[in-house]
Write an enzyme that holds these catalytic residues in place. Sequence first.
Site, PDB file in Angstrom:
ATOM      1  N   SER A   1      70.346  41.274  96.905  1.00 49.10           N
ATOM      2  CA  SER A   1      70.383  41.679  98.957  1.00 49.10           C
ATOM      3  C   SER A   1      69.876  42.353  99.938  1.00 49.10           C
ATOM      4  CB  SER A   1      72.502  41.206  99.184  1.00 49.10           C
ATOM      5  OG  SER A   1      72.223  42.145  98.144  1.00 49.10           O
ATOM      6  N   GLU A   2      68.735  43.417  99.086  1.00 49.64           N
ATOM      7  CA  GLU A   2      67.892  44.050  99.140  1.00 49.64           C
ATOM      8  C   GLU A   2      67.812  45.141  98.350  1.00 49.64           C
ATOM      9  OE1 GLU A   2      70.776  43.726 102.642  1.00 49.64           O
ATOM     10  OE2 GLU A   2      71.730  44.826 100.863  1.00 49.64           O
ATOM     11  N   THR A   3      66.551  45.840  98.683  1.00 53.01           N
ATOM     12  CA  THR A   3      65.363  46.384  98.162  1.00 53.01           C
ATOM     13  C   THR A   3      65.520  48.000  98.850  1.00 53.01           C
ATOM     14  OG1 THR A   3      64.484  44.284  96.340  1.00 53.01           O
ATOM     15  CG2 THR A   3      63.096  46.489  96.285  1.00 53.01           C
TER      16      THR A   3
END
Length: 303
Positions: free
Chosen positions: A45-47
């Site tokens: 979902s996020e990096t």
Amino acid sequence: MALTYHVLDVFTERAFGGNPLAVVLDADKLSSSDMQTIAREFNLSETVFVLTPASPGHTARIRIFTPSRELAFAGHPTIGAAILLAELRTSLVNGDSDAIIALEEEIGSVRVGVRMRASGATFGEFDAPKVTSTPEALSEPEEMSAAVGLISTEIGFENHKPVLLKSANTFAFMPVSNLDAMSKVKVTPQHWMRAFTDRGVHGVFLYTRQCLRAQSAFHARVFAPDLGVPEDPATGSACASFAHIINQFDALPDGTHKRAIEQGIEMGRPSSIALTMTVSRGKLEAVRIGGYAVRVAEGTLKI
């Protein structure tokens, strides 16, 4: 070029729960295009990409990417990156330590208090950025309920009604009658675009008071397909905005209020987000978001 990365599970005390996060260190030489490509490769979902801060008073600068775009702010990347940096850079005393990690984000400076203990997972908590807008009522309940695979009678409980709140990330908040209805939620693309995409909504936060854990106050699910996130296991930024929804509908008395929000259970990624709200003269004065994180993997990216 070789870069070290770590993967953490955030908003959980145990590996393989919570919301997974990739953190790439020493990323100053990467372009925005490089970062977006890497985020798409991790497909989480996020990096987060950690860079040298512009101000020496900060610990690091971070940039946050979903698989499809950059975000100015997000909760679980803030918690996860701060906990990782604290663990890598802080010396422990008898296995314990506390640290303040100051992060430069696109939205501004965010300070995270980190508590490391030899006996368990590391905990982080930050003061959420101020929300200057007010919740807006959402009409067309049939369109919105169809967008999440429900019928209109399954939307709403008590005095809670669907609202929109614009902040760093704009969320629609939809109260759902019970857990049975929550289990049936699914994105219906043809209705989703009209109900949410066309309104500039980044994600939809569905919630009910019925919970599976005794310590939880709300059970939530979050969908953000327009950000490349079909469903999110834990969403700190949405919970920060959710504080304003709670205060509006529940009319919190002055003082400090704590609520635990469970999320990700339907995905097999149980998460717990600690929400602390301070109310003064009926107004929400401060919001804090907290949670645990554990490291589960590390490696080297070859660019």
